[in-house]
Each structure stands twice: as C-alpha cells, then as structure tokens.
Enzyme design. Structure first.
Site, PDB file in Angstrom:
ATOM      1  N   TYR A 172      -1.048  -0.447  10.433  1.00 54.16           N
ATOM      2  CA  TYR A 172      -1.223  -0.808   9.033  1.00 54.16           C
ATOM      3  C   TYR A 172      -0.084  -0.242   8.196  1.00 54.16           C
ATOM      4  O   TYR A 172       0.503  -0.944   7.358  1.00 54.16           O
ATOM      5  CB  TYR A 172      -2.569  -0.286   8.531  1.00 54.16           C
ATOM      6  CG  TYR A 172      -2.877  -0.675   7.104  1.00 54.16           C
ATOM      7  CD1 TYR A 172      -3.338  -1.950   6.797  1.00 54.16           C
ATOM      8  CD2 TYR A 172      -2.714   0.231   6.057  1.00 54.16           C
ATOM      9  CE1 TYR A 172      -3.628  -2.317   5.485  1.00 54.16           C
ATOM     10  CE2 TYR A 172      -2.999  -0.129   4.745  1.00 54.16           C
ATOM     11  CZ  TYR A 172      -3.454  -1.399   4.473  1.00 54.16           C
ATOM     12  OH  TYR A 172      -3.730  -1.757   3.180  1.00 54.16           O
TER      13      TYR A 172
ATOM     14  N   SER B 184       0.859  -1.187   0.000  1.00 49.73           N
ATOM     15  CA  SER B 184       0.000   0.000   0.000  1.00 49.73           C
ATOM     16  C   SER B 184       0.888   1.227   0.000  1.00 49.73           C
ATOM     17  O   SER B 184       2.027   1.184   0.486  1.00 49.73           O
ATOM     18  CB  SER B 184      -0.886   0.008   1.258  1.00 49.73           C
ATOM     19  OG  SER B 184      -1.510   1.259   1.435  1.00 49.73           O
TER      20      SER B 184
END
Length: 250
Positions: A159, A146
């Site tokens: 995350y 990501s």
C-alpha cells in the site's frame, strides 16, 4: 477553472471520502459521474442524493479499473452521457493490512492487486481521459494518495509503495499533460469512516491519531475542499498536499 457546468468523474465515489468529494464538487455546480466497482445500489443512491441536494446531473457508472477495456468504455460512456469530461478524481483504492515485518503474508498476489488498483488503475484512467481533456482545451486530474506514500508507514508495504508511486505519477503526468490538463494530488492521513480505515488494525488507528499534532484524525471535508481547490486552480500542477492533522512534513 470554472466548475459550474463542468463534468467530474469520481472513482470510488460511493466511498466515505468519495461521497464527500462528489458533494463538494456538486456544490460548485459540477455534474458528477459516480464510479463504483461493486456497490451499484450505494452508488446510485449517492447519485440521487447529489441531484436532489445540488440540482446537478449525476449518474452511477460501474467499472473495474484494472481492466483497460473497461476503463476505455467508462470514459466513453461518461463523455457520451454528459457531453464532456473536465475532471477526473482518482479516489478508488484497495488495501490489506499486513505488518511490514510479515513478509510471508505479503504475497505476490496481494502485491499485484494493490498495485493494479492503486497505481495502474489511475494511470489507465489518466491515459483514457487525457485526449478528451486535450481536445476540450482544459482538464483537471486529482489523485488521492496517502501519507503512507511519503514514508515507510501505512497498512502494508504494498500500500505504501503504491501511494508513493501515485504521488510520483502525479508529477510525471503533470509534465506529460501540460498545459491543457493540470494534475495534482491530496495525501490524507488517517480518515475515519472509510473502507481504508476499516481495513487497518486497531493499534494502527490509535497510533495514527495519537501521533498527530492535533491529536485527531484528518477531516474528510478538508480533503474534499482541497480537491475543489485543485480543480479550480489555473497555476498549480504536479503538487501533493498533505492533510493529516500534523503527522508528516515534507
């Protein structure tokens, strides 16, 4: 690498991006192992769709990627079922939206779950497939990270750190597994219609699209096509490609 007749294991293959990746590989003639954690019916439906649409072999496999023994069984089952294993796509992930400043909500339990799924899970899977690919003399591993792994942004600190770790794991495994197995990474920006986006706060979704140069979310098919390119390549390894409509440059 020739993809026609290759066998690909796609973790999270029943998810929004995972399904696109499965179909993109199947269009090239690859047989697909659709790995799921809980949604058996969804994964089996994806496998049926792949077989019908592309005339390839496809089957669903359950696995908790935080369990080392389960990962070993998965790789053995996939290899037994299809006769070989050429591609691993680490797409399965978990996130929980926690504002960066809300450190009290970033509990050790949340941190450990996100790390276990997003970073340790891909490491377990990579180690499990490595001897199979080495024995075959070829293999491709593609990690789905990501843009949160490239800067202090995303749904939570945990995350972001897990995806930063996955990007560096890509580099390290590229070194460890060369020359038989090539390891690369796709780092998407905001993607609509995925579980990860569903867990974001509304203001995060709006800000991500508004701050992109193209003023729109990233395209899942673009990400899936890049996975195919990384599986075909014979000379790219250890690389991360960002697909985010122009938000992050690195």
């Amino acid at each position: 690498m020739e993809l026609n007749g290759a066998v690909a294991l796609v973790t999270g293959g029943n998810g929004g991006l995972g399904q696109r990746i499965c179909h993109a590989l199947a269009r090239e003639g690859a047989d697909i192992a659709v790995m799921y954690a809980r949604s058996r019916d969804d994964a089996e439906a994806v496998a049926r769709d792949l077989a019908a649409a592309h005339q390839v072999r496809a089957a669903a496999f359950a696995c908790d990627i935080t369990d080392g023994a389960a990962v070993d069984r998965l790789v053995a089952d996939v290899t037994t079922h299809f006769g070989r294993l050429d591609i691993l796509v680490n797409d399965a992930a978990f996130n929980q939206a926690i504002p960066f400043a809300d450190l009290d909500s970033l509990t050790l339990e949340v941190w450990e779950k996100i790390m276990a799924v997003n970073l340790t899970g891909p490491m377990r899977l990579t180690k499990a497939v490595a001897p199979v690919m080495k024995a075959q003399g070829r293999g491709r591993i593609v990690n789905i990270a990501s843009v949160a792994g490239l800067g202090p942004t995303g749904s939570s600190i945990a995350y972001a750190v897990s995806k930063a770790g996955l990007i560096h794991l890509t580099r390290c495994m590229a070194v460890a597994l060369a020359p038989e197995t090539l390891v690369n990474c796709v780092a998407p920006g905001l993607l609509e219609g995925t579980r990860a986006t569903a867990n974001l706060r509304a203001e995060q979704v709006e800000r991500s699209a508004a701050t992109a140069l193209l003023k729109k979310p990233a395209d899942k098919d673009d990400c899936a096509d890049m996975v195919v390119t990384m599986c075909r390549t014979g000379t790219m390894t250890g690389q991360t490609v960002v697909i985010d409509s122009g938000r992050v440059f690195h």
